[in-house]
Scaffold this motif. Structure first.
Motif, PDB file in Angstrom:
ATOM      1  N   VAL A   1       0.842  -1.198   0.000  1.00 41.23           N
ATOM      2  CA  VAL A   1       0.000   0.000   0.000  1.00 41.23           C
ATOM      3  C   VAL A   1       0.876   1.246   0.000  1.00 41.23           C
ATOM      4  O   VAL A   1       0.589   2.226  -0.711  1.00 41.23           O
ATOM      5  N   LYS A   2       1.950   1.226   0.757  1.00 45.43           N
ATOM      6  CA  LYS A   2       2.872   2.368   0.792  1.00 45.43           C
ATOM      7  C   LYS A   2       3.497   2.610  -0.572  1.00 45.43           C
ATOM      8  O   LYS A   2       3.602   3.748  -1.037  1.00 45.43           O
ATOM      9  N   GLU A   3       3.904   1.537  -1.243  1.00 43.84           N
ATOM     10  CA  GLU A   3       4.495   1.656  -2.580  1.00 43.84           C
ATOM     11  C   GLU A   3       3.499   2.264  -3.564  1.00 43.84           C
ATOM     12  O   GLU A   3       3.842   3.133  -4.371  1.00 43.84           O
ATOM     13  N   TYR A   4       2.266   1.805  -3.496  1.00 42.72           N
ATOM     14  CA  TYR A   4       1.214   2.326  -4.379  1.00 42.72           C
ATOM     15  C   TYR A   4       0.938   3.801  -4.097  1.00 42.72           C
ATOM     16  O   TYR A   4       0.873   4.622  -5.021  1.00 42.72           O
ATOM     17  N   LEU A   5       0.786   4.153  -2.827  1.00 44.78           N
ATOM     18  CA  LEU A   5       0.496   5.543  -2.471  1.00 44.78           C
ATOM     19  C   LEU A   5       1.642   6.472  -2.872  1.00 44.78           C
ATOM     20  O   LEU A   5       1.403   7.621  -3.253  1.00 44.78           O
ATOM     21  N   ASP A   6       2.866   5.982  -2.791  1.00 41.02           N
ATOM     22  CA  ASP A   6       4.006   6.800  -3.187  1.00 41.02           C
ATOM     23  C   ASP A   6       3.928   7.149  -4.664  1.00 41.02           C
ATOM     24  O   ASP A   6       4.103   8.311  -5.053  1.00 41.02           O
ATOM     25  N   GLU A   7       3.664   6.149  -5.502  1.00 42.96           N
ATOM     26  CA  GLU A   7       3.565   6.422  -6.941  1.00 42.96           C
ATOM     27  C   GLU A   7       2.374   7.328  -7.243  1.00 42.96           C
ATOM     28  O   GLU A   7       2.482   8.259  -8.046  1.00 42.96           O
ATOM     29  N   PHE A   8       1.256   7.075  -6.595  1.00 44.39           N
ATOM     30  CA  PHE A   8       0.032   7.843  -6.835  1.00 44.39           C
ATOM     31  C   PHE A   8       0.194   9.300  -6.386  1.00 44.39           C
ATOM     32  O   PHE A   8      -0.014  10.233  -7.162  1.00 44.39           O
TER      33      PHE A   8
ATOM     34  N   VAL B   1       4.494  14.169   0.882  1.00 46.89           N
ATOM     35  CA  VAL B   1       4.136  12.764   0.686  1.00 46.89           C
ATOM     36  C   VAL B   1       5.053  11.841   1.475  1.00 46.89           C
ATOM     37  O   VAL B   1       4.594  11.014   2.278  1.00 46.89           O
ATOM     38  N   ARG B   2       6.355  11.977   1.252  1.00 43.80           N
ATOM     39  CA  ARG B   2       7.298  11.043   1.865  1.00 43.80           C
ATOM     40  C   ARG B   2       7.697  11.433   3.288  1.00 43.80           C
ATOM     41  O   ARG B   2       8.090  10.578   4.075  1.00 43.80           O
ATOM     42  N   GLY B   3       7.565  12.737   3.568  1.00 46.35           N
ATOM     43  CA  GLY B   3       7.931  13.181   4.906  1.00 46.35           C
ATOM     44  C   GLY B   3       6.796  13.128   5.905  1.00 46.35           C
ATOM     45  O   GLY B   3       7.031  13.042   7.116  1.00 46.35           O
ATOM     46  N   ILE B   4       5.550  13.172   5.407  1.00 44.76           N
ATOM     47  CA  ILE B   4       4.401  13.209   6.320  1.00 44.76           C
ATOM     48  C   ILE B   4       3.406  12.085   6.032  1.00 44.76           C
ATOM     49  O   ILE B   4       3.184  11.208   6.862  1.00 44.76           O
ATOM     50  N   ILE B   5       2.796  12.104   4.829  1.00 46.41           N
ATOM     51  CA  ILE B   5       1.692  11.183   4.531  1.00 46.41           C
ATOM     52  C   ILE B   5       2.110   9.724   4.626  1.00 46.41           C
ATOM     53  O   ILE B   5       1.424   8.904   5.264  1.00 46.41           O
ATOM     54  N   LEU B   6       3.235   9.367   4.017  1.00 46.70           N
ATOM     55  CA  LEU B   6       3.632   7.961   3.981  1.00 46.70           C
ATOM     56  C   LEU B   6       4.163   7.453   5.318  1.00 46.70           C
ATOM     57  O   LEU B   6       4.415   6.260   5.477  1.00 46.70           O
ATOM     58  N   ARG B   7       4.312   8.345   6.271  1.00 45.89           N
ATOM     59  CA  ARG B   7       4.727   7.918   7.614  1.00 45.89           C
ATOM     60  C   ARG B   7       3.540   7.460   8.467  1.00 45.89           C
ATOM     61  O   ARG B   7       3.723   6.757   9.459  1.00 45.89           O
ATOM     62  N   THR B   8       2.354   7.900   8.074  1.00 45.65           N
ATOM     63  CA  THR B   8       1.181   7.586   8.903  1.00 45.65           C
ATOM     64  C   THR B   8       0.034   6.907   8.150  1.00 45.65           C
ATOM     65  O   THR B   8      -0.686   6.089   8.716  1.00 45.65           O
ATOM     66  N   ARG B   9      -0.132   7.219   6.876  1.00 44.14           N
ATOM     67  CA  ARG B   9      -1.330   6.784   6.175  1.00 44.14           C
ATOM     68  C   ARG B   9      -1.334   5.315   5.728  1.00 44.14           C
ATOM     69  O   ARG B   9      -2.408   4.688   5.726  1.00 44.14           O
ATOM     70  N   PRO B  10      -0.232   4.715   5.298  1.00 41.52           N
ATOM     71  CA  PRO B  10      -0.289   3.340   4.774  1.00 41.52           C
ATOM     72  C   PRO B  10      -0.982   2.322   5.674  1.00 41.52           C
ATOM     73  O   PRO B  10      -1.802   1.533   5.175  1.00 41.52           O
TER      74      PRO B  10
END
Length: 350
Positions: free
Chosen positions: A28-35, A53-62
């Motif tokens: 899910v993290k990989e997908y959200l990063d590309e999206f 994205v990489r500093g905030i969202i991907l730290r909590t959302r996946p």
């Protein structure tokens, strides 16, 4: 014989949004990063987009998104990809050219889809972005990605793109018939919930540079050059046409926009806020449909039919009825066939 030879070089690529490979947090993290790192989804400069994205969202959302995907995942995997595959198989039975699928994010990618067609000897592709309305974060990013792939990997192929079909009679009739079959006998309102976009996206895609989102004339404008890329206008026009086809009084129809992200201003009204306020205005029995999507996915199956239902009932609503997307209904496959064949025939005119 010559026409058959030409036809043998043609193919169709159906493109949808995409989905994680699985419900695991890493996938899910990989997908959200590309999206989310797509500049047409979050249109900040790269450094600011990366920080967000990489500093905030991907730290909590996946982890949260992974749990949400688990609620809609099927034995066939992602519902969006499974449904797109069903559309592909049904369409293949109706046309005499190869049909493949691609996803804007993750696999099978647009590049994978094009390669499969090229390996079958295809040199002219009709690419169908499966989005009724034009938006920078949907139709535009699909076309830009396909052109990037074509120029880098397949420079000798030609691509014709199916244009947004939000107001085409064949689509409106199809959508209206599908909704009519699923409408409950008694409902106080029919809500059309479209995926939201930031207001700035509307301004960025306006070729006239005259758009005023708070101006009702935008919705009613008949200037085609202004409307061709106005997502908001097209959403309202789709709703208006369906309402007319169904014979529903305008006062029983609601248009709203879901899935906003961050603190930026997105186009209004917001779906969640609408669901929380309409029960106090007498809407106790609600039917809701999501015409920005042709295939059910996380945003419809979880965000609307689960979370949206909870919001509505908690606010005093009594009956909440989610109307599924067109998915692989035969009537929708017929529309896909017609729209693709129009663009296939355009190759003969070049």
């Amino acid at each position: 014989m010559q026409k058959e030879s030409l036809k043998s070089k043609k193919g169709i690529l159906l493109v949808n949004l995409g989905s994680p490979k699985s419900t695991s947090v890493p996938d899910v993290k990989e997908y959200l990063d590309e999206f989310l790192m797509d500049e047409r989804v979050i249109d900040y400069r790269w450094i600011f987009r990366a920080l967000l994205v990489r500093g905030i969202i991907l730290r909590t959302r996946p982890p949260k998104s992974a749990e949400a995907y688990k609620t809609v995942w099927t034995d066939e995997g992602s519902p969006l990809i499974a449904i797109t595959e069903k559309i592909q198989k049904k369409l293949q039975k109706l046309v005499d050219v190869p049909v493949e699928i691609g996803m804007r994010y993750a696999e099978p990618s647009i590049e994978t889809g094009i390669r499969k067609l090229v390996e079958q000897g295809i040199s002219e592709i009709v690419l169908f972005p499966l989005y009724p309305q034009y938006a920078m974060s949907t139709t535009e990013t699909v076309i830009e990605k396909a052109e990037e792939v074509r120029k880098a990997k397949f420079p000798n192929i030609k691509i014709n793109y199916v244009q947004p079909f939000y107001n085409r009679d064949i689509y409106i009739n199809c959508l209206a018939e599908s909704i009519k079959e699923k409408l409950p006998e008694n409902f106080d309102a029919l809500q059309f919930s479209y995926h939201g976009v930031p207001e700035r996206h509307i301004y960025k895609t306006d070729p006239s540079n005259t758009c005023k989102i708070d101006d009702s004339n935008c919705i009613n404008s008949q200037v085609e050059s202004h409307n061709a890329r106005c997502y908001r206008h097209q959403c309202f026009k789709t709703s208006e046409a369906v309402i007319e086809k169904l014979g529903i009084p305008k006062e029983k129809a609601i248009v709203s926009f879901q899935s906003r992200l961050g603190k930026d201003k997105w186009i209004e009204p917001y779906t969640d806020e609408t669901l929380e306020t309409i029960p106090s205005k007498g809407v106790k029995n609600l039917a809701i449909v999501c015409p920005a999507f042709v295939s059910d996915c996380l945003e419809t199956l979880e965000e609307i039919s689960v979370e949206g239902k909870e919001e509505f009932l908690h606010a005093g609503g009594e009956n909440f009825h989610y109307i599924p997307c067109l998915n692989d209904e035969d009537r929708w496959i017929d529309v896909v066939k017609i729209l693709c064949e129009e663009r296939l025939n355009d190759f003969y005119l070049v």
